[in-house]
Design a protein around this motif. Sequence first.
Motif, PDB file in Angstrom:
ATOM      1  N   ILE A   6      -8.614 -15.587   8.392  1.00 33.61           N
ATOM      2  CA  ILE A   6     -10.027 -15.487   8.036  1.00 33.61           C
ATOM      3  C   ILE A   6     -10.249 -14.192   7.272  1.00 33.61           C
ATOM      4  O   ILE A   6      -9.900 -13.112   7.745  1.00 33.61           O
ATOM      5  N   CYS A  12     -17.106 -11.949   2.422  1.00 34.02           N
ATOM      6  CA  CYS A  12     -16.971 -12.804   3.610  1.00 34.02           C
ATOM      7  C   CYS A  12     -17.651 -12.180   4.815  1.00 34.02           C
ATOM      8  O   CYS A  12     -18.293 -12.872   5.608  1.00 34.02           O
ATOM      9  N   SER A  17     -18.251 -13.753   8.461  1.00 38.39           N
ATOM     10  CA  SER A  17     -16.887 -13.918   8.968  1.00 38.39           C
ATOM     11  C   SER A  17     -16.774 -13.565  10.453  1.00 38.39           C
ATOM     12  O   SER A  17     -16.028 -14.207  11.193  1.00 38.39           O
ATOM     13  N   VAL A  20     -17.826 -16.581  12.351  1.00 41.84           N
ATOM     14  CA  VAL A  20     -16.815 -17.638  12.214  1.00 41.84           C
ATOM     15  C   VAL A  20     -15.646 -17.358  13.151  1.00 41.84           C
ATOM     16  O   VAL A  20     -15.176 -18.253  13.867  1.00 41.84           O
ATOM     17  N   ILE A  21     -15.180 -16.119  13.180  1.00 36.37           N
ATOM     18  CA  ILE A  21     -14.066 -15.749  14.058  1.00 36.37           C
ATOM     19  C   ILE A  21     -14.444 -15.974  15.517  1.00 36.37           C
ATOM     20  O   ILE A  21     -13.666 -16.553  16.282  1.00 36.37           O
ATOM     21  N   VAL A  54     -11.293 -19.183   4.675  1.00 37.50           N
ATOM     22  CA  VAL A  54     -10.345 -19.387   5.760  1.00 37.50           C
ATOM     23  C   VAL A  54      -9.132 -20.072   5.146  1.00 37.50           C
ATOM     24  O   VAL A  54      -9.271 -21.061   4.415  1.00 37.50           O
ATOM     25  N   THR A  68     -18.548 -24.072  11.212  1.00 39.29           N
ATOM     26  CA  THR A  68     -17.280 -23.704  11.847  1.00 39.29           C
ATOM     27  C   THR A  68     -16.752 -24.797  12.769  1.00 39.29           C
ATOM     28  O   THR A  68     -15.565 -25.115  12.748  1.00 39.29           O
TER      29      THR A  68
END
Length: 81
Positions: A6, A12, A17, A20-21, A54, A68
């Motif tokens: 990622i 990002c 990000s 998302v992580i 990603v 996601t």
Amino acid sequence: MLNVSICVGSACHMKGSKEVIAKLKELINAHGLQGRVLLNGSFCTGNCEYAVCVVIDDTVFSVRPETTEEFFNNEILPRVS
């Protein structure tokens, strides 16, 4: 082991990000995939227009915090099932 990278570069990061992580970690744990999916942070992939980028198997995906789970179900689960 499935490696999922990622991007945490500027574009990002600004587009989510971190979220998302966090969501990917949550989904990996919920599906008992620890040890089968490895999340890695990376700096700019050069694909800022697709942020959040990603990368799986040299393929760049554009993922947003709100997409996601769909990404996980469509791209990660089939690769580790």
